[in-house]
Design an enzyme around this catalytic site. Structure first.
Site, mmCIF file in Angstrom:
data_model
loop_
_atom_site.group_PDB
_atom_site.id
_atom_site.type_symbol
_atom_site.label_atom_id
_atom_site.label_comp_id
_atom_site.label_asym_id
_atom_site.label_seq_id
_atom_site.Cartn_x
_atom_site.Cartn_y
_atom_site.Cartn_z
ATOM 1 N N TYR A 99 83.243 30.042 67.254
ATOM 2 C CA TYR A 99 83.055 30.990 66.142
ATOM 3 C C TYR A 99 81.848 30.456 65.211
ATOM 4 O O TYR A 99 81.212 31.390 64.668
ATOM 5 C CB TYR A 99 84.371 30.576 65.236
ATOM 6 C CG TYR A 99 84.533 31.537 64.099
ATOM 7 C CD1 TYR A 99 84.835 33.158 64.054
ATOM 8 C CD2 TYR A 99 84.722 31.026 62.603
ATOM 9 C CE1 TYR A 99 84.876 33.795 63.173
ATOM 10 C CE2 TYR A 99 84.700 31.883 61.750
ATOM 11 C CZ TYR A 99 85.082 33.204 61.889
ATOM 12 O OH TYR A 99 85.046 33.881 60.834
ATOM 13 N N GLU A 153 79.191 28.780 65.769
ATOM 14 C CA GLU A 153 77.949 29.160 66.360
ATOM 15 C C GLU A 153 77.591 30.419 66.667
ATOM 16 O O GLU A 153 76.498 31.070 66.607
ATOM 17 C CB GLU A 153 77.606 28.163 67.862
ATOM 18 C CG GLU A 153 77.536 26.464 67.472
ATOM 19 C CD GLU A 153 76.364 26.100 66.721
ATOM 20 O OE1 GLU A 153 75.869 26.788 66.358
ATOM 21 O OE2 GLU A 153 76.461 24.852 66.767
ATOM 22 N N ASN A 170 87.338 31.320 52.745
ATOM 23 C CA ASN A 170 88.775 31.546 52.846
ATOM 24 C C ASN A 170 89.135 32.755 51.900
ATOM 25 O O ASN A 170 89.033 32.608 50.711
ATOM 26 C CB ASN A 170 89.455 30.461 52.659
ATOM 27 C CG ASN A 170 89.345 29.432 53.548
ATOM 28 O OD1 ASN A 170 88.191 28.559 53.531
ATOM 29 N ND2 ASN A 170 90.445 28.695 54.287
HETATM 30 N N1 UDP Z 1 96.555 24.150 57.558
HETATM 31 C C1 UDP Z 1 97.892 23.549 57.305
HETATM 32 N N2 UDP Z 1 99.084 24.103 57.823
HETATM 33 C C2 UDP Z 1 99.102 25.515 58.681
HETATM 34 C C3 UDP Z 1 97.664 25.845 58.666
HETATM 35 C C4 UDP Z 1 96.603 25.516 58.265
HETATM 36 O O1 UDP Z 1 97.928 22.350 56.682
HETATM 37 O O2 UDP Z 1 100.050 25.546 58.627
HETATM 38 C C5 UDP Z 1 95.302 23.685 56.836
HETATM 39 C C6 UDP Z 1 94.182 23.490 57.974
HETATM 40 O O3 UDP Z 1 94.290 22.316 58.813
HETATM 41 C C7 UDP Z 1 92.953 23.476 57.060
HETATM 42 C C8 UDP Z 1 93.513 24.457 55.903
HETATM 43 O O4 UDP Z 1 94.981 24.465 56.074
HETATM 44 O O5 UDP Z 1 92.987 22.055 56.592
HETATM 45 C C9 UDP Z 1 93.148 25.784 56.048
HETATM 46 O O6 UDP Z 1 93.310 26.362 57.531
HETATM 47 P P1 UDP Z 1 92.974 27.681 57.973
HETATM 48 O O7 UDP Z 1 93.568 27.863 59.221
HETATM 49 O O8 UDP Z 1 93.712 28.794 56.753
HETATM 50 O O9 UDP Z 1 91.521 28.060 57.795
HETATM 51 P P2 UDP Z 1 90.135 27.014 57.812
HETATM 52 O O10 UDP Z 1 89.731 27.229 56.546
HETATM 53 O O11 UDP Z 1 90.424 25.826 58.610
HETATM 54 O O12 UDP Z 1 89.176 28.137 58.600
#
Ligand code: UDP
Length: 308
Positions: free
Chosen positions: A143, A145, A172
């Site tokens: 994603y 790269e 986000n």
């Molecule tokens: N996360 C979490 N529990 C979940 C889903 C995500 O603790 O059920 C954490 C994940 O490890 C990251 C953050 O929430 O640190 C944001 O994750 P997301 O997948 O929404 O997007 P990212 O910012 O990582 O692309």
């Protein structure tokens, strides 16, 4: 009436863009429905100024348009890692296919880039001048790269062919039309809380993110398209929270009986992320208006409805 192509049109951001742009434009929406949902475009299918084409942008297509928002690509870590080769092809081959048509059509091209191009950032908050910290070996790099290469493609098409390109580095974002099972933190926590299931915090929950409500983001994208800026611009909300904070706020807001459980931190999960949005404020006169409390209330309502 402008003809606007939205790729990833049935996805979370693509469908929210459609909602805004369909009022004054002809919308062609393309989606391969891999992580988009036909439900998201259902309200528009019978509108005379809307056309839906099920198509994968990795394959060439011939089509006429005045502007394109290239929003096609799974964006949740869980979904983009499911088929990493497809993910990187979507960003690179897909973008090349579409920008060639934009060049022929003399059309404006807006690329959905991402905060992920900064990787696990060592500069905080992240300014557009930061070159990032991405590991080519990482499972996130299909994603990261892919999106970095898509930016390079736009810069080169702008320099060589004068294509009017715009790059939005999207941080986000959350809100209506997210899939309930896309694996992202806001959708996961909200659905878990509404169903009184365990809330899954990954790691210790001290990692941070900064969450932008979708309506604000869409306004920023449209402003960027209408601007004369060809450079990359961060779009996001700079209100930063720990993930543990988010879990507690969601539990409180939903009055949930859910308990927090701790799971392993995904590989290469960025420790912190927060956009510096001074460029967007200055050049686009854009600033997010929805704070987390208000955005979460709307998002909880949305998920409450679709879980019925
Ligand atoms: N996360 C979490 N529990 C979940 C889903 C995500 O603790 O059920 C954490 C994940 O490890 C990251 C953050 O929430 O640190 C944001 O994750 P997301 O997948 O929404 O997007 P990212 O910012 O990582 O692309």
């Amino acid at each position: 009436m402008k003809k606007i192509l939205i790729t990833g049109g049935a996805g979370f951001l693509g469908s929210n863009l459609t909602e805004k742009l369909i009022e004054n434009n002809f919308i062609i929406s393309i989606d391969n429905l891999s992580s988009g949902s036909i439900q998201n475009v259902k309200p528009y299918l019978n509108r005379p100024n809307f056309q839906f084409i099920e198509h994968d942008i990795i394959q060439p297509i011939d089509i006429e348009f005045d502007e394109i928002y290239n929003m096609a690509c799974p964006a949740s870590p869980v979904l983009y890692q499911k088929n990493p080769i497809q993910t990187i092809k979507t960003s690179i081959i897909g973008t090349l296919n579409l920008i060639e048509i934009a060049r022929k059509n003399n059309a404006k091209f807006l690329q959905a880039s991402t905060s992920e191009i900064y990787g696990d950032p060592v500069e905080h908050p992240q300014k557009e001048t930061y070159r990032g910290n991405v590991d080519t070996k990482s499972i996130r790099s299909c994603y990261d790269e892919g999106k970095r290469a898509s930016e390079t493609i736009l810069f080169d098409y702008n320099r060589i062919y004068g294509v009017d390109t715009k790059i939005a580095r999207i941080f986000n974002t959350y809100g209506k039309n997210m899939l309930k099972d896309d694996g992202r933190v806001i959708s996961n926590f909200t659905v878990q809380a509404l169903l009184n299931k365990d809330i899954t915090v990954y790691g210790n929950g001290f990692q941070t993110r900064s969450f932008c409500y979708v309506d604000d983001l869409i306004k920023g994208l449209i402003k960027l398209m209408e601007s004369n800026i060809n450079d990359a611009v961060n779009l996001g909300n700079n209100e930063e929270h720990t993930i543990l904070d988010i879990a507690n706020i969601v539990i409180k807001k939903t009055n949930s009986k859910s308990k927090i459980v701790y799971k392993n931190l995904p590989c290469d999960d960025p420790k912190k992320r927060k956009p510096d949005i001074s460029k967007a404020k200055k050049l686009l006169n854009w600033t997010p208006e929805t704070n987390l409390e208000v955005g979460l209330d709307k998002t909880i309502e949305y998920f409450r409805e679709i879980l019925k």
